[in-house]
Design a protein around this motif. Sequence first.
Motif, PDB file in Angstrom:
ATOM      1  N   GLN A   1      36.646 -22.834  -1.662  1.00 54.35           N
ATOM      2  CA  GLN A   1      35.615 -23.431  -0.824  1.00 54.35           C
ATOM      3  C   GLN A   1      34.618 -22.461  -0.213  1.00 54.35           C
ATOM      4  OE1 GLN A   1      38.120 -25.953   1.557  1.00 54.35           O
ATOM      5  NE2 GLN A   1      37.713 -27.691   0.221  1.00 54.35           N
ATOM      6  N   ASP A   2      34.969 -21.205  -0.158  1.00 54.22           N
ATOM      7  CA  ASP A   2      34.029 -20.258   0.433  1.00 54.22           C
ATOM      8  C   ASP A   2      32.986 -19.846  -0.605  1.00 54.22           C
ATOM      9  OD1 ASP A   2      33.532 -18.172   2.737  1.00 54.22           O
ATOM     10  OD2 ASP A   2      33.403 -17.102   0.841  1.00 54.22           O
ATOM     11  N   PRO A   3      31.699 -20.079  -0.315  1.00 51.83           N
ATOM     12  CA  PRO A   3      30.685 -19.805  -1.335  1.00 51.83           C
ATOM     13  C   PRO A   3      30.611 -18.332  -1.748  1.00 51.83           C
ATOM     14  CG  PRO A   3      29.652 -20.499   0.750  1.00 51.83           C
ATOM     15  CD  PRO A   3      31.121 -20.700   0.904  1.00 51.83           C
ATOM     16  N   SER A   4      30.811 -17.413  -0.804  1.00 54.65           N
ATOM     17  CA  SER A   4      30.743 -15.996  -1.187  1.00 54.65           C
ATOM     18  C   SER A   4      31.918 -15.624  -2.083  1.00 54.65           C
ATOM     19  CB  SER A   4      30.726 -15.104   0.050  1.00 54.65           C
ATOM     20  OG  SER A   4      29.648 -15.454   0.871  1.00 54.65           O
TER      21      SER A   4
ATOM     22  N   GLY B   1      36.807 -30.391  -5.735  1.00 58.01           N
ATOM     23  CA  GLY B   1      36.838 -29.909  -4.355  1.00 58.01           C
ATOM     24  C   GLY B   1      36.273 -28.509  -4.166  1.00 58.01           C
ATOM     25  N   CYS B   2      35.895 -27.847  -5.273  1.00 52.17           N
ATOM     26  CA  CYS B   2      35.311 -26.508  -5.125  1.00 52.17           C
ATOM     27  C   CYS B   2      33.924 -26.611  -4.500  1.00 52.17           C
ATOM     28  CB  CYS B   2      35.180 -25.817  -6.483  1.00 52.17           C
ATOM     29  SG  CYS B   2      36.726 -25.184  -7.135  1.00 52.17           S
ATOM     30  N   CYS B   3      33.532 -25.545  -3.860  1.00 54.75           N
ATOM     31  CA  CYS B   3      32.188 -25.415  -3.312  1.00 54.75           C
ATOM     32  C   CYS B   3      31.161 -25.645  -4.430  1.00 54.75           C
ATOM     33  CB  CYS B   3      32.058 -23.998  -2.747  1.00 54.75           C
ATOM     34  SG  CYS B   3      30.413 -23.529  -2.277  1.00 54.75           S
ATOM     35  N   ASP B   4      30.024 -26.248  -4.077  1.00 54.04           N
ATOM     36  CA  ASP B   4      28.953 -26.486  -5.042  1.00 54.04           C
ATOM     37  C   ASP B   4      28.475 -25.172  -5.672  1.00 54.04           C
ATOM     38  OD1 ASP B   4      26.837 -27.592  -6.456  1.00 54.04           O
ATOM     39  OD2 ASP B   4      25.490 -27.524  -4.729  1.00 54.04           O
TER      40      ASP B   4
ATOM     41  N   LYS C   1      24.396 -19.315  -1.503  1.00 56.51           N
ATOM     42  CA  LYS C   1      25.291 -18.159  -1.353  1.00 56.51           C
ATOM     43  C   LYS C   1      26.101 -17.908  -2.615  1.00 56.51           C
ATOM     44  CE  LYS C   1      26.133 -17.850   3.618  1.00 56.51           C
ATOM     45  NZ  LYS C   1      25.943 -19.179   4.229  1.00 56.51           N
ATOM     46  N   VAL C   2      26.503 -18.977  -3.299  1.00 57.80           N
ATOM     47  CA  VAL C   2      27.237 -18.813  -4.557  1.00 57.80           C
ATOM     48  C   VAL C   2      26.342 -18.150  -5.595  1.00 57.80           C
ATOM     49  CG1 VAL C   2      28.354 -20.003  -6.481  1.00 57.80           C
ATOM     50  CG2 VAL C   2      28.722 -20.819  -4.139  1.00 57.80           C
ATOM     51  N   LEU C   3      25.119 -18.679  -5.712  1.00 59.80           N
ATOM     52  CA  LEU C   3      24.180 -18.154  -6.706  1.00 59.80           C
ATOM     53  C   LEU C   3      23.937 -16.669  -6.480  1.00 59.80           C
ATOM     54  CD1 LEU C   3      21.729 -21.165  -6.577  1.00 59.80           C
ATOM     55  CD2 LEU C   3      23.088 -20.497  -8.565  1.00 59.80           C
ATOM     56  N   ARG C   4      23.762 -16.309  -5.196  1.00 61.57           N
ATOM     57  CA  ARG C   4      23.449 -14.917  -4.879  1.00 61.57           C
ATOM     58  C   ARG C   4      24.649 -14.011  -5.156  1.00 61.57           C
ATOM     59  NH1 ARG C   4      20.972 -16.306  -0.288  1.00 61.57           N
ATOM     60  NH2 ARG C   4      22.631 -15.662   1.089  1.00 61.57           N
ATOM     61  N   ALA C   5      25.822 -14.416  -4.660  1.00 61.45           N
ATOM     62  CA  ALA C   5      27.005 -13.559  -4.851  1.00 61.45           C
ATOM     63  C   ALA C   5      27.402 -13.483  -6.319  1.00 61.45           C
ATOM     64  CB  ALA C   5      28.173 -14.073  -4.006  1.00 61.45           C
ATOM     65  N   SER C   6      27.046 -14.489  -7.102  1.00 58.94           N
ATOM     66  CA  SER C   6      27.419 -14.461  -8.529  1.00 58.94           C
ATOM     67  C   SER C   6      26.536 -13.507  -9.317  1.00 58.94           C
ATOM     68  CB  SER C   6      27.323 -15.862  -9.135  1.00 58.94           C
ATOM     69  OG  SER C   6      26.015 -16.134  -9.613  1.00 58.94           O
ATOM     70  N   MET C   7      25.480 -13.002  -8.728  1.00 55.75           N
ATOM     71  CA  MET C   7      24.542 -12.104  -9.406  1.00 55.75           C
ATOM     72  C   MET C   7      24.057 -12.701 -10.728  1.00 55.75           C
ATOM     73  SD  MET C   7      24.123  -9.431  -7.489  1.00 55.75           S
ATOM     74  CE  MET C   7      23.849  -7.840  -8.275  1.00 55.75           C
ATOM     75  N   GLY C   8      23.824 -13.999 -10.722  1.00 57.30           N
ATOM     76  CA  GLY C   8      23.278 -14.645 -11.915  1.00 57.30           C
ATOM     77  C   GLY C   8      24.322 -15.110 -12.913  1.00 57.30           C
ATOM     78  N   ALA C   9      25.596 -14.831 -12.646  1.00 61.06           N
ATOM     79  CA  ALA C   9      26.643 -15.227 -13.603  1.00 61.06           C
ATOM     80  C   ALA C   9      26.666 -16.741 -13.815  1.00 61.06           C
ATOM     81  CB  ALA C   9      28.018 -14.742 -13.132  1.00 61.06           C
ATOM     82  N   VAL C  10      26.270 -17.510 -12.799  1.00 63.34           N
ATOM     83  CA  VAL C  10      26.238 -18.973 -12.921  1.00 63.34           C
ATOM     84  C   VAL C  10      25.373 -19.391 -14.117  1.00 63.34           C
ATOM     85  CG1 VAL C  10      25.430 -21.105 -11.812  1.00 63.34           C
ATOM     86  CG2 VAL C  10      26.672 -19.402 -10.468  1.00 63.34           C
ATOM     87  N   PHE C  11      24.336 -18.612 -14.383  1.00 65.61           N
ATOM     88  CA  PHE C  11      23.436 -18.955 -15.485  1.00 65.61           C
ATOM     89  C   PHE C  11      24.017 -18.635 -16.860  1.00 65.61           C
ATOM     90  CE2 PHE C  11      20.399 -18.294 -11.984  1.00 65.61           C
ATOM     91  CZ  PHE C  11      19.830 -19.553 -11.986  1.00 65.61           C
ATOM     92  N   ARG C  12      25.044 -17.797 -16.888  1.00 66.92           N
ATOM     93  CA  ARG C  12      25.510 -17.307 -18.189  1.00 66.92           C
ATOM     94  C   ARG C  12      26.925 -17.739 -18.547  1.00 66.92           C
ATOM     95  NH1 ARG C  12      22.386 -12.978 -15.796  1.00 66.92           N
ATOM     96  NH2 ARG C  12      24.299 -12.169 -14.880  1.00 66.92           N
ATOM     97  N   LEU C  13      27.730 -18.049 -17.558  1.00 66.66           N
ATOM     98  CA  LEU C  13      29.120 -18.431 -17.826  1.00 66.66           C
ATOM     99  C   LEU C  13      29.222 -19.925 -18.113  1.00 66.66           C
ATOM    100  CD1 LEU C  13      31.494 -16.977 -15.082  1.00 66.66           C
ATOM    101  CD2 LEU C  13      31.700 -16.626 -17.531  1.00 66.66           C
ATOM    102  N   PRO C  14      29.883 -20.309 -19.200  1.00 61.51           N
ATOM    103  CA  PRO C  14      30.126 -21.738 -19.398  1.00 61.51           C
ATOM    104  C   PRO C  14      31.065 -22.258 -18.315  1.00 61.51           C
ATOM    105  CG  PRO C  14      30.560 -20.484 -21.414  1.00 61.51           C
ATOM    106  CD  PRO C  14      30.389 -19.491 -20.298  1.00 61.51           C
ATOM    107  N   PHE C  15      30.785 -23.437 -17.799  1.00 65.74           N
ATOM    108  CA  PHE C  15      31.703 -23.997 -16.806  1.00 65.74           C
ATOM    109  C   PHE C  15      31.819 -25.504 -16.960  1.00 65.74           C
ATOM    110  CE2 PHE C  15      27.544 -23.596 -14.758  1.00 65.74           C
ATOM    111  CZ  PHE C  15      27.329 -24.890 -14.319  1.00 65.74           C
TER     112      PHE C  15
END
Lengths: 264, 264
Positions: free
Chosen positions: B126-129, B151-154, B159-173
């Motif tokens: 649940q913690d975005p960072s 139930g996971c954080c959006d 904060k998720v987008l920033r801490a992921s350093m762009g990984a959200v754009f590249r990792l399949p989920f």
Amino acid sequence: MPLTITSRDNERLKHAVRLLGSAKARREEGLFVIEGARLCMDALQSGADIREVYATEAAAKRYENEVQALFAAGKECFFLSPSAAARLADTKQPQGIFCVCAALDKQARLYTIKKECKILALEEMQDPSNLGAVLRSAEAFGMTGVLLSEGCCDLYNPKVLRASMGAVFRLPFVRTPDFEGALLELSANGVQTLAAVVDAEAQAITKLDLKGPAAVVIGNEGNGLRPQTAALCDKRVTIPMKGRAESLNASVASAILMWEMTKE
Amino acid sequence: MPLTITSRDNERLKHAVRLLGSAKARREEGLFVIEGARLCMDALQSGADIREVYATEAAAKRYENEVQALFAAGKECFFLSPSAAARLADTKQPQGIFCVCAALDKQARLYTIKKECKILALEEMQDPSNLGAVLRSAEAFGMTGVLLSEGCCDLYNPKVLRASMGAVFRLPFVRTPDFEGALLELSANGVQTLAAVVDAEAQAITKLDLKGPAAVVIGNEGNGLRPQTAALCDKRVTIPMKGRAESLNASVASAILMWEMTKE
């Protein structure tokens, strides 16, 4: 029965608030503030010198055993009104328990922690949450001690104390103005010094023999190790990465390196 | 030449601000906001559908190439006055570059990521960072994909987008309302499911054969995995710890487990 402080302008309370907020004040006075039942009990159980204890009436009920033990151990003890406690709180949901402790006498000399040791050496790690997380991992992985450069964030910063989950009270550490000299001394005494770098040409941490005494040297979150610091280490090591990631979060990278040094 | 928005009450700007602050709005509209030259370029290079681009004049000078490329790619583009930009900024030192993107079409089906895969499965992180840091590590270690419980954080939380350093754009989920069913499906298809627990009786991660397809299942930061979730995994695994540490930071624990699954 401890006196109750109700005024937010009480001199003693203001002194504790100053310690909470100022690394300079902490350094000059050799005192620091901790907050919360768990951290205060960590301090007590680790034999820290507890100078002052503050608790709200509500905390004394809710954490009865803890507050009794702390009141018994502290040199001076006070109840705080809720508004006085709010001044001293650094967390969003304060438990209403605080201690002022003397700076820890854990500043182990390097030579006492160098035999068969696994040392974590931090150069200018400045983010308090990172530093706290790294200390928490160092304790969990059984590192022998921590060497910190003068440029590192103050260990007694409330965020460091909290993120370390009390590891600050249990891990031996040395803070030194001569970080380079300390690394050279370690190396001269048979402790392999490993500069952590982001560089695919450096040796992979998985390919090294890490059985003997070793120190992993980790730099600032944003800039990494200073080149002159890396140059005086015995080896340059790196964590092999895939994908398009350019680096790892500082606390994650530190954890992986310590894990590889200590796992059985 | 893009129009300039100067009013903090501009309807389009207010719409973007709403997307920034509300997971519900993001979900309902299938849109999210990103900030900063690097993250916006990550989106562009990953083929994200960039609906709107906003930049201050200062940013257009300082990040000339980036803003040009984003203005060329975005469907609608605007300059922002400094005060209008301040409304949309989620960081302390904003660069003055923002994009509104369509939710990613990376919701890979489980069966497409299950062959020879290493999957990270997160239950109610649940913690975005923390979530962002975990995704960053997952990319760096070459994990195949990420399974998330409802139930996971959006993922599109700033904060998720920033801490992921762009990984959200590249990792399949895959985000699924039937997390338990997804784990059972993985297991039925030959993917070893490993429940991460803090329990000295569980199997040490260092003692397992992790060569084949595997999924590591990690629970909520405070409470760990739900027992019923752990019970339907093939094995219970743990990270051996020393000292008096009781647990590791969630992003560190996740990183160690993924590292052990993927390192060569």
